[in-house]
Design an enzyme around this catalytic site. Sequence first.
Site, PDB file in Angstrom:
ATOM      1  N   GLU A 103      39.565  76.379 100.028  1.00 39.72           N
ATOM      2  CA  GLU A 103      40.643  75.385 100.153  1.00 39.72           C
ATOM      3  C   GLU A 103      41.115  74.967  98.763  1.00 39.72           C
ATOM      4  OE1 GLU A 103      43.100  74.203 101.560  1.00 39.72           O
ATOM      5  OE2 GLU A 103      42.371  72.924 103.177  1.00 39.72           O
ATOM      6  N   ASP A 104      42.370  74.597  98.654  1.00 37.41           N
ATOM      7  CA  ASP A 104      42.889  74.146  97.363  1.00 37.41           C
ATOM      8  C   ASP A 104      42.410  72.734  97.047  1.00 37.41           C
ATOM      9  OD1 ASP A 104      44.396  73.102  99.444  1.00 37.41           O
ATOM     10  OD2 ASP A 104      46.338  73.475  98.513  1.00 37.41           O
ATOM     11  N   ILE A 105      42.552  71.835  98.020  1.00 38.76           N
ATOM     12  CA  ILE A 105      42.208  70.442  97.739  1.00 38.76           C
ATOM     13  C   ILE A 105      41.786  69.747  99.029  1.00 38.76           C
ATOM     14  CG2 ILE A 105      44.634  69.712  97.932  1.00 38.76           C
ATOM     15  CD1 ILE A 105      44.034  67.676  95.650  1.00 38.76           C
ATOM     16  N   ASP A 107      41.434  66.023 100.415  1.00 40.50           N
ATOM     17  CA  ASP A 107      41.888  64.666 100.124  1.00 40.50           C
ATOM     18  C   ASP A 107      41.201  63.738 101.138  1.00 40.50           C
ATOM     19  OD1 ASP A 107      44.805  63.400  98.831  1.00 40.50           O
ATOM     20  OD2 ASP A 107      44.077  62.509 100.671  1.00 40.50           O
ATOM     21  N   THR A 108      41.846  63.384 102.229  1.00 39.25           N
ATOM     22  CA  THR A 108      41.165  62.573 103.252  1.00 39.25           C
ATOM     23  C   THR A 108      40.085  63.377 103.968  1.00 39.25           C
ATOM     24  OG1 THR A 108      42.716  63.210 104.989  1.00 39.25           O
ATOM     25  CG2 THR A 108      43.268  61.251 103.699  1.00 39.25           C
ATOM     26  N   GLY A 109      40.253  64.694 103.976  1.00 38.14           N
ATOM     27  CA  GLY A 109      39.297  65.552 104.666  1.00 38.14           C
ATOM     28  C   GLY A 109      39.693  65.866 106.097  1.00 38.14           C
ATOM     29  N   LYS A 135      39.167  64.781  96.204  1.00 36.63           N
ATOM     30  CA  LYS A 135      39.477  63.393  95.858  1.00 36.63           C
ATOM     31  C   LYS A 135      38.478  62.462  96.556  1.00 36.63           C
ATOM     32  CE  LYS A 135      44.519  64.020  95.381  1.00 36.63           C
ATOM     33  NZ  LYS A 135      45.816  63.737  96.032  1.00 36.63           N
ATOM     34  N   ASP A 163      51.731  72.528  95.942  1.00 39.56           N
ATOM     35  CA  ASP A 163      53.180  72.309  95.921  1.00 39.56           C
ATOM     36  C   ASP A 163      53.576  70.852  96.057  1.00 39.56           C
ATOM     37  OD1 ASP A 163      52.387  72.113  98.727  1.00 39.56           O
ATOM     38  OD2 ASP A 163      54.540  72.055  99.144  1.00 39.56           O
TER      39      ASP A 163
HETATM   40  P1  5GP Z   1      43.654  66.061 103.700  1.00 36.57           P
HETATM   41  O1  5GP Z   1      43.779  66.444 105.143  1.00 36.57           O
HETATM   42  O2  5GP Z   1      42.319  66.373 103.111  1.00 36.57           O
HETATM   43  O3  5GP Z   1      44.048  64.627 103.468  1.00 36.57           O
HETATM   44  O4  5GP Z   1      44.749  66.829 102.913  1.00 36.57           O
HETATM   45  C1  5GP Z   1      44.595  68.103 102.640  1.00 36.57           C
HETATM   46  C2  5GP Z   1      45.915  68.744 102.362  1.00 36.57           C
HETATM   47  O5  5GP Z   1      46.914  67.831 101.896  1.00 36.57           O
HETATM   48  C3  5GP Z   1      45.721  69.745 101.292  1.00 36.57           C
HETATM   49  O6  5GP Z   1      45.329  70.987 101.824  1.00 36.57           O
HETATM   50  C4  5GP Z   1      47.063  69.763 100.645  1.00 36.57           C
HETATM   51  O7  5GP Z   1      47.890  70.646 101.344  1.00 36.57           O
HETATM   52  C5  5GP Z   1      47.573  68.367 100.797  1.00 36.57           C
HETATM   53  N1  5GP Z   1      47.286  67.545  99.608  1.00 36.57           N
HETATM   54  C6  5GP Z   1      46.403  66.534  99.467  1.00 36.57           C
HETATM   55  N2  5GP Z   1      46.424  66.006  98.252  1.00 36.57           N
HETATM   56  C7  5GP Z   1      47.358  66.710  97.562  1.00 36.57           C
HETATM   57  C8  5GP Z   1      47.856  66.656  96.217  1.00 36.57           C
HETATM   58  O8  5GP Z   1      47.465  65.854  95.371  1.00 36.57           O
HETATM   59  N3  5GP Z   1      48.821  67.569  95.898  1.00 36.57           N
HETATM   60  C9  5GP Z   1      49.293  68.490  96.777  1.00 36.57           C
HETATM   61  N4  5GP Z   1      50.227  69.326  96.346  1.00 36.57           N
HETATM   62  N5  5GP Z   1      48.849  68.576  98.049  1.00 36.57           N
HETATM   63  C10 5GP Z   1      47.892  67.697  98.427  1.00 36.57           C
HETATM   64 MG    MG Z   2      46.012  72.853 101.866  1.00 43.86          MG
END
Ligand code: 5GP
Ligand code: MG
Length: 179
Positions: A103-105, A107-109, A135, A163
Site C-alpha cells: 500500500e502507498d499510505i 491514514d485512518t486505516g 499516519k 495523487d
Molecule cells: P485511509 O482509508 O487509510 O484513511 O486512506 C487510505 C487512502 O487515502 C490511501 O490509500 C490514499 O489513497 C488516500 N490518502 C490518505 N492520506 C493521503 C495523503 O496524504 N495523500 C494522498 N495523495 N492520498 C492519501
Molecule cells: Mg491508496
Amino acid sequence: MKDIVVVKDKVFETYILETELENIVSNVAQKISNDLRNENPLFLATLNGSFIFASDLIRKIDFDAEISFIKLASYSGTESTGNVKQLIGLNENIENRIVVVIEDIIDTGISMEAMIEELQKHSPKKIVLCTLLFKPGKFVKDYAIDYIGKSIDDDFIVGYGLDYEGFGRNLSKIYKIKE
Ligand code: 5GP
Ligand code: MG
C-alpha cells in the site's frame, strides 16, 4: 530552500527526497526478503497509489517473487450499494498462501481494513501488510501493520505515486501541502 511544486490548485513543498525514499524502500525490501524468503508469498500491490513504490520494492526483493495488482473499486450497481467496495484484479488463487499487500499510505486505516476483509474471503494463509507511509495520528483501527516504510505527520502529501485529484503521481519526490 525547499522545492515548491503546484499540483492543480494547491502548493506543495518537498518532504521526502529520492535518496531517503530509496533507503526506506531498501530497508523494507531487505526485511521482507529475510522474513519471507522460504514462504513463496504473492505480492499484491494496490492500485493506483502504490504502483511506483511497488515497482521499486519488488526489484529489491532478492528471491524469485510473484506480483499482481489489485484494486478496491466502488461497486457500480444501484444507488443503495453506493458504499460497497468490490475487489478487482485478483486472478491468482491465494487459498492457503501468504499474501503481502503493498500500500502507498495508511491514514485512518479504513481502506486497508476493507481490503483485508475482501482478501479474507479467499482464505489466504496469512495477510501481511506493507505500507510505504503511515499516519499514526490518524489511524483509528487496531490491526497490526507488518512493514512500515516511514511514519509521517497528518499533512496531505503527493508524489511517488500518490495523487492530488489524479495529478502529482509522477513526481519523483514526496511533497507535503503548504499551508
Ligand atoms: P485511509 O482509508 O487509510 O484513511 O486512506 C487510505 C487512502 O487515502 C490511501 O490509500 C490514499 O489513497 C488516500 N490518502 C490518505 N492520506 C493521503 C495523503 O496524504 N495523500 C494522498 N495523495 N492520498 C492519501
Ligand atoms: Mg491508496
